[in-house]
Design an enzyme around this catalytic site. Structure first.
Site, mmCIF file in Angstrom:
data_model
loop_
_atom_site.group_PDB
_atom_site.id
_atom_site.type_symbol
_atom_site.label_atom_id
_atom_site.label_comp_id
_atom_site.label_asym_id
_atom_site.label_seq_id
_atom_site.Cartn_x
_atom_site.Cartn_y
_atom_site.Cartn_z
ATOM 1 N N HIS A 28 38.282 31.039 34.649
ATOM 2 C CA HIS A 28 38.013 31.348 36.062
ATOM 3 C C HIS A 28 38.787 32.624 36.586
ATOM 4 C CE1 HIS A 28 37.252 31.194 40.474
ATOM 5 N NE2 HIS A 28 38.732 30.563 40.560
ATOM 6 N N HIS A 75 46.125 33.247 40.727
ATOM 7 C CA HIS A 75 45.832 32.640 42.071
ATOM 8 C C HIS A 75 45.743 31.243 42.274
ATOM 9 C CE1 HIS A 75 41.425 32.637 40.740
ATOM 10 N NE2 HIS A 75 41.449 31.862 41.811
ATOM 11 N N GLU A 107 48.404 26.234 43.257
ATOM 12 C CA GLU A 107 47.665 25.126 43.652
ATOM 13 C C GLU A 107 47.336 23.980 42.622
ATOM 14 O OE1 GLU A 107 43.352 24.663 45.162
ATOM 15 O OE2 GLU A 107 43.943 26.663 45.239
ATOM 16 N N ASP A 108 47.298 24.416 41.376
ATOM 17 C CA ASP A 108 46.882 23.115 40.438
ATOM 18 C C ASP A 108 47.838 23.025 39.425
ATOM 19 O OD1 ASP A 108 44.498 23.294 41.602
ATOM 20 O OD2 ASP A 108 43.511 24.815 40.372
ATOM 21 N N ASP A 137 37.094 35.235 44.357
ATOM 22 C CA ASP A 137 37.456 33.713 43.683
ATOM 23 C C ASP A 137 36.119 33.096 44.217
ATOM 24 O OD1 ASP A 137 38.586 31.106 43.211
ATOM 25 O OD2 ASP A 137 39.009 30.920 45.354
ATOM 26 N N ASP A 193 9.441 44.966 55.150
ATOM 27 C CA ASP A 193 10.197 45.848 54.600
ATOM 28 C C ASP A 193 10.795 45.191 53.227
ATOM 29 O OD1 ASP A 193 11.416 44.227 56.081
ATOM 30 O OD2 ASP A 193 13.018 45.467 57.066
#
Length: 703
Positions: A48, A72, A76-77, A139, A259
């Site tokens: 990821h 990133h 958090e994890d 993300d 269109d």
């Protein structure tokens, strides 16, 4: 991992060797941190952050942003801390990772609170560094591409959040490719059946319409060449969600959306855009009302193009966009064009300035919002894609959301103009403040020093700035007025206990603030004024600390005197409409403050079992403001009677607020809401009306 090798090979094409080394180090750090973690699809978790970095590498972002993308999710994890990231990869990278990280470890009252708080934190980080939002969007894009593995309910929630927040943010930042892909992916997961049906219909229609577009494209290319215009002509296809949105908003069937396929002409400079438009309109007839000049007046996200719809040789309308190469880069990449094209063009600088202004305005509402959910509402309102362009008296252009009113315009100019506006001139004509603005309107706001925002404005303003500023003003005003009233109520209760409010020491107040878990003395006084705390209970705690007021104890001190200038802290009940001279009683109502009723009002009967809520009140003899009162007249149904009644009311020095009539045959009932100073003034008005021969009966209405 083969994907990692491909990524580093791609990055070595535009980054310095030492930057690529840092990214390889970040990749191994992230891989080790996420070791043993897997995605719902079964892939190792490191796939990821690698995919997110790949998306950002296509924008040619710098090494710091790409390092943050690889890391990133580690805060958090995993157990990795911000300090650890800062020590290894530097503080700027740590700040970026922190900005992107969610607040899942904090407990929130609801999922909506958590979502709103995440956006608050993210936007605070974005205001310092726009790369935070680019990482967050990349993300979200990869999460949407792999959403199939997530359980259906969560899938729908993520898809809806993407459609409501992330896709509009991408649009607002001019990231067109990401915006359209996010929309289509969200549409696919939110409405799978509609998506399949529409995709099938577009595929079938594509073959029929492509031939027409190819023919027009070839003819146009030839004509532009003959005119000496260096241009590229490309075919383009409308995205599925845009077709679906158009069908819903305009109630069209698929066959009526004309269109689906269109053309884009890319030229070298702005004069060539208008020359190409001339060639196009000379070749095919334009459809009236379908021309938009976004070059002269760019969209808020920096987008510029000429849009026109023409009739093709087979009678099929075709939408054509005409733009320069720089405009095309901005249209596709938005704020990311700064990294994609290392250039100092004025267009790019202006785009970044606009983005910064937008983020700053969001930050203002963020710092003043009372709660996260209210801020999220401001954010959603602020992401309206459709805009109208209006002019100030000096010719400055302002872009506002469709449906914006003169009040929205006033707040867009300046907060003080909005707070003090009383009227508006639209195209030199006086118009109500609730008037919706149209493209090209010239608007002038008339202000008055004594004016203040009206709560009813919240029913029709559409911009988040206007909504936020009105709420903020009303809240502040109510708080101050409630604190003033609370102080008077508390003084009365303290006097009843044999003390004086001015004798209460700062130490006593500090102790009370601690015991009641209030933020300040001001908050306690405001709570008393709003009916959230009982004055007698607070007085007991101040005068006899630790003591509790007994139920049923009421103040024996003098009555509260009404000056008529208390504002929102004192409300006059609409059920009985009290006016000076009426015997009155005050009722403390939670959240509303002090509500004044007449002694004989049937509504106060409901509170007779709770005398603690009653207060003795009296009118100040010098009260000068006017009050609303309703009177009912039964009149003979004769010509000109309404004019006679209105003339007598005006002659008696009263103003008519509202009038309604009912009845047929010989008699009509008229209900008037009037402005009077007191009972004596009302009696004078009623005496004048009784003199009119056609008036059979007159009464004051209560309730």
């Amino acid at each position: 991992m083969a994907e990692a090798e491909l990524l580093f090979k791609q990055l070595s094409g535009y980054l310095k060797p030492e930057d690529v080394v840092q990214l390889e180090s970040a990749y191994h750090f992230s891989k080790a941190a996420h070791h043993g973690q897997f995605r719902k699809s079964g892939d190792p978790y490191i796939s990821h952050p690698l995919a997110v970095t790949q998306i950002l590498a296509q924008m040619r972002l710098d090494a710091q942003a790409l390092t943050a993308a690889l890391l990133h999710d580690v805060m958090e994890d995993t157990k990795v801390t911000k300090a650890e990231i800062a020590s290894i990869f530097g503080n700027p990278v740590a700040e970026l990772v922190d900005g992107v990280s969610k607040l899942d470890r904090i407990e929130f009252q609801s999922a909506e609170d958590a979502q709103a708080e995440n956006f608050r934190k993210m936007l605070l980080a974005v205001s310092r560094d726009v790369r935070v939002i680019l990482i967050k969007l990349a993300d979200r894009l990869h999460n949407m591409r792999t959403l199939k593995s997530v359980e259906p309910e969560k899938r729908r929630r993520i898809a809806r959040e993407t459609l409501e927040i992330y896709a509009p943010i991408a649009n607002r930042l001019g990231l067109n490719a990401i915006y359209q892909e996010l929309q289509d992916l969200a549409f696919r997961h939110l409405y799978p059946n509609r998506y399949k049906v529409l995709a099938k219909a577009v595929k079938a229609a594509r073959g029929n319409r492509r031939e027409v577009v190819h023919k027009v494209q070839a003819t146009l290319q030839q004509k532009l060449k003959e005119a000496g215009i260096d241009a590229e002509v490309h075919g383009r296809e409308k995205h599925l969600y845009s077709i679906y949105k158009k069908m819903r908003e305009k109630s069209l069937s698929f066959s009526q959306v004309l269109d689906i396929l269109g053309l884009r002409i890319i030229v070298k400079d702005i004069p060539s855009c208008y020359l190409a438009l001339g060639v196009l309109h000379g070749l095919y007839k334009p459809i009236p009302g379908k021309f938009k000049d976004y070059i002269a007046i760019p969209k808020a996200n920096g987008y510029q193009s000429l849009h026109t719809t023409v009739f093709s040789p087979l009678g099929t309308p075709i939408e054509v966009q005409i733009r320069t190469r720089t405009m095309h880069r901005i249209a596709e990449s938005g704020v990311a064009s700064h990294w994609l094209y290392k250039t100092s063009d004025a267009e790019f600088k202006e785009l970044h300035q606009k983005t910064h202004q937008w983020l700053q305005s969001l930050l203002e509402s963020l710092s003043e919002s009372r709660d996260s959910v209210e801020f999220l509402e401001h954010l959603k309102v602020d992401l309206f894609p459709d805009e109208v362009y209006v002019f100030t008296p000096k010719g400055k252009i302002l872009a506002l959301p469709r449906g914006a009113t003169a009040v929205d315009f006033a707040y867009a100019v300046h907060t003080d103009i909005g707070n003090r506006c009383v009227a508006a001139k639209i195209n030199y004509e006086l118009m109500p403040l609730r008037t919706e603005l149209k493209n090209g309107d010239q608007v002038e706001i008339i202000t008055a020093s004594h004016a203040k925002p009206n709560p009813s404005w919240l029913n029709y303003v559409v911009t988040s700035k206007a909504r936020f500023e009105i709420r903020h003003f009303l809240r502040t005003m109510q708080y101050e007025e409630s604190a003033e009233l609370g102080e008077r109520l508390l003084a009365q209760a303290v006097t009843a206990l044999g003390g004086k409010l001015e004798d209460i020491t700062d130490q006593q107040w500090d102790k009370l603030v601690r015991e009641t878990s209030a933020k300040s003395k001001q908050e306690i006084l405001a709570d008393i004024g709003l009916g959230k705390r009982l004055a007698v209970v607070v007085a007991r705690m101040l005068v006899a600390p630790g003591g509790e007021a007994q139920r049923g104890e009421t103040s024996s001190a003098g009555a509260i005197t009404l000056l008529g200038t208390e504002g929102m802290a004192v409300q006059y009940a609409r059920c009985c409409r009290p006016i000076p001279g009426d015997p009155i009683i005050g009722l403390i109502k939670k959240g509303q403050g002090l509500v004044i009723h007449t002694h004989d009002c049937p509504m106060i009967g409901k509170t007779k079992g709770d005398p603690e809520k009653w207060l003795d009140v009296q009118w100040d003899p010098g009260i000068t403001r006017s009050f609303g009162v309703t009177i009912r007249l039964v009149v003979a149904n004769q010509r000109g009677v309404l004019a006679k009644v209105a003339a007598e009311i005006a002659e008696a020095g009263s103003n008519i607020e509202n009038v309604s009539m009912d009845g047929e045959g010989a008699y009509t009932t008229m209900n008037f809401t009037l402005q009077v100073k007191n009972r004596v003034h009302l009696a004078r008005v009623m005496r004048s009306l009784r003199r009119i021969p056609e008036v059979a009966r007159i009464t004051r209405v209560k309730g």
